[in-house]
Design a protein around this motif. Sequence first.
Motif, PDB file in Angstrom:
ATOM      1  N   VAL A  57       0.957  -1.144   0.022  1.00 19.09           N
ATOM      2  CA  VAL A  57       0.088   0.061  -0.109  1.00 19.09           C
ATOM      3  C   VAL A  57       0.951   1.308   0.011  1.00 19.09           C
ATOM      4  O   VAL A  57       1.909   1.218   0.610  1.00 19.09           O
ATOM      5  CB  VAL A  57      -1.020  -0.020   1.271  1.00 19.09           C
ATOM      6  N   SER A  58       0.608   2.129  -0.755  1.00 16.39           N
ATOM      7  CA  SER A  58       1.444   3.598  -0.744  1.00 16.39           C
ATOM      8  C   SER A  58       1.250   4.277   0.227  1.00 16.39           C
ATOM      9  O   SER A  58       0.286   4.209   1.045  1.00 16.39           O
ATOM     10  CB  SER A  58       1.021   4.295  -2.136  1.00 16.39           C
ATOM     11  N   HIS A  59       2.354   5.101   0.511  1.00 15.52           N
ATOM     12  CA  HIS A  59       2.379   6.028   1.564  1.00 15.52           C
ATOM     13  C   HIS A  59       1.131   7.013   1.283  1.00 15.52           C
ATOM     14  O   HIS A  59       0.293   7.289   2.294  1.00 15.52           O
ATOM     15  CB  HIS A  59       3.591   6.934   1.702  1.00 15.52           C
TER      16      HIS A  59
ATOM     17  N   TYR B  12      -1.956   8.068   3.847  1.00 13.11           N
ATOM     18  CA  TYR B  12      -1.786   9.464   4.010  1.00 13.11           C
ATOM     19  C   TYR B  12      -3.544  10.023   3.777  1.00 13.11           C
ATOM     20  O   TYR B  12      -4.070  10.679   4.450  1.00 13.11           O
ATOM     21  CB  TYR B  12      -1.021  10.269   3.504  1.00 13.11           C
ATOM     22  N   ASP B  13      -3.915   9.763   2.519  1.00 11.20           N
ATOM     23  CA  ASP B  13      -5.384  10.082   2.274  1.00 11.20           C
ATOM     24  C   ASP B  13      -6.344   9.276   3.087  1.00 11.20           C
ATOM     25  O   ASP B  13      -7.307  10.114   3.506  1.00 11.20           O
ATOM     26  CB  ASP B  13      -5.557   9.579   0.637  1.00 11.20           C
ATOM     27  N   VAL B  14      -6.250   8.114   3.486  1.00 14.24           N
ATOM     28  CA  VAL B  14      -7.279   7.502   4.353  1.00 14.24           C
ATOM     29  C   VAL B  14      -7.030   8.125   5.837  1.00 14.24           C
ATOM     30  O   VAL B  14      -8.193   8.420   6.446  1.00 14.24           O
ATOM     31  CB  VAL B  14      -6.856   6.111   4.430  1.00 14.24           C
ATOM     32  N   LEU B  15      -6.057   8.596   6.357  1.00 14.70           N
ATOM     33  CA  LEU B  15      -5.789   9.418   7.395  1.00 14.70           C
ATOM     34  C   LEU B  15      -6.772  10.641   7.639  1.00 14.70           C
ATOM     35  O   LEU B  15      -7.418  11.006   8.437  1.00 14.70           O
ATOM     36  CB  LEU B  15      -4.525   9.369   7.919  1.00 14.70           C
TER      37      LEU B  15
ATOM     38  N   ALA C 128      -8.940  11.712   5.327  1.00 13.80           N
ATOM     39  CA  ALA C 128     -10.612  11.167   5.201  1.00 13.80           C
ATOM     40  C   ALA C 128     -11.079  10.655   6.392  1.00 13.80           C
ATOM     41  O   ALA C 128     -12.262  11.206   6.985  1.00 13.80           O
ATOM     42  CB  ALA C 128     -10.897  10.131   4.163  1.00 13.80           C
ATOM     43  N   LEU C 129     -10.380   9.807   7.378  1.00 19.02           N
ATOM     44  CA  LEU C 129     -10.968   9.277   8.424  1.00 19.02           C
ATOM     45  C   LEU C 129     -11.015  10.495   9.676  1.00 19.02           C
ATOM     46  O   LEU C 129     -11.847  10.355  10.386  1.00 19.02           O
ATOM     47  CB  LEU C 129     -10.388   7.945   8.854  1.00 19.02           C
ATOM     48  N   THR C 130     -10.042  11.314   9.510  1.00 18.21           N
ATOM     49  CA  THR C 130      -9.961  12.466  10.505  1.00 18.21           C
ATOM     50  C   THR C 130     -11.030  13.373  10.293  1.00 18.21           C
ATOM     51  O   THR C 130     -11.719  13.868  11.005  1.00 18.21           O
ATOM     52  CB  THR C 130      -8.475  13.101  10.470  1.00 18.21           C
ATOM     53  N   ALA C 131     -11.176  13.857   8.986  1.00 16.64           N
ATOM     54  CA  ALA C 131     -12.211  14.631   8.598  1.00 16.64           C
ATOM     55  C   ALA C 131     -13.639  14.298   8.898  1.00 16.64           C
ATOM     56  O   ALA C 131     -14.320  14.933   9.238  1.00 16.64           O
ATOM     57  CB  ALA C 131     -12.099  15.077   7.154  1.00 16.64           C
ATOM     58  N   ALA C 132     -13.909  12.828   8.626  1.00 17.81           N
ATOM     59  CA  ALA C 132     -15.073  12.446   8.946  1.00 17.81           C
ATOM     60  C   ALA C 132     -15.325  12.103  10.629  1.00 17.81           C
ATOM     61  O   ALA C 132     -16.381  11.857  11.174  1.00 17.81           O
ATOM     62  CB  ALA C 132     -15.245  10.842   8.389  1.00 17.81           C
ATOM     63  N   GLY C 133     -14.432  12.475  11.453  1.00 17.16           N
ATOM     64  CA  GLY C 133     -14.422  12.457  12.751  1.00 17.16           C
ATOM     65  C   GLY C 133     -14.163  10.997  13.429  1.00 17.16           C
ATOM     66  O   GLY C 133     -14.541  10.691  14.576  1.00 17.16           O
TER      67      GLY C 133
END
Length: 142
Positions: A51-53, A57-60, A62-67
């Motif tokens: 899995v790429s860096h 980073y993109d998942v982190l 998105a998950l942070t923005a979603a709370g």
Amino acid sequence: MPTASDFRQMLRDASLRVTSPRIAVLSAVHEHPHADTDSIIGAVRGSLGTVSHQAVYDVLRALTAAGLLRRIEPPGSVARYEARVGDNHHHVVCRSCGAIADVDCAVGHAPCLTASDDHGFTIDEAEVVYRGLCPDCSAATR
């Protein structure tokens, strides 16, 4: 510890697509509270293989923005992620080894949100960082 099924439901409840990288990142952060990005990437790769860096980073982000995750940046440290969200807890950081632990508000319901002077701001979060030596580092200095 939530299950993969729990993580899928969390993603759906946050109106996010359910993907293997998102489930792997949620799992990694739940298993390793206060982990930095490199540690999370290692855990995700251990789970999924390659899995790429950038994907992590993109998942982190998105998950942070979603709370679903919280990003913290203790002074002198890289960004860390935790799954404990929705409350106004604080952190204690070891000056020697960098260990981080959660600390609940000292008294009552989020008393730290009452600033001595709010300068007209509507305050909805406070971040307090306690610093000292963890038990292992304290024992080592004795």
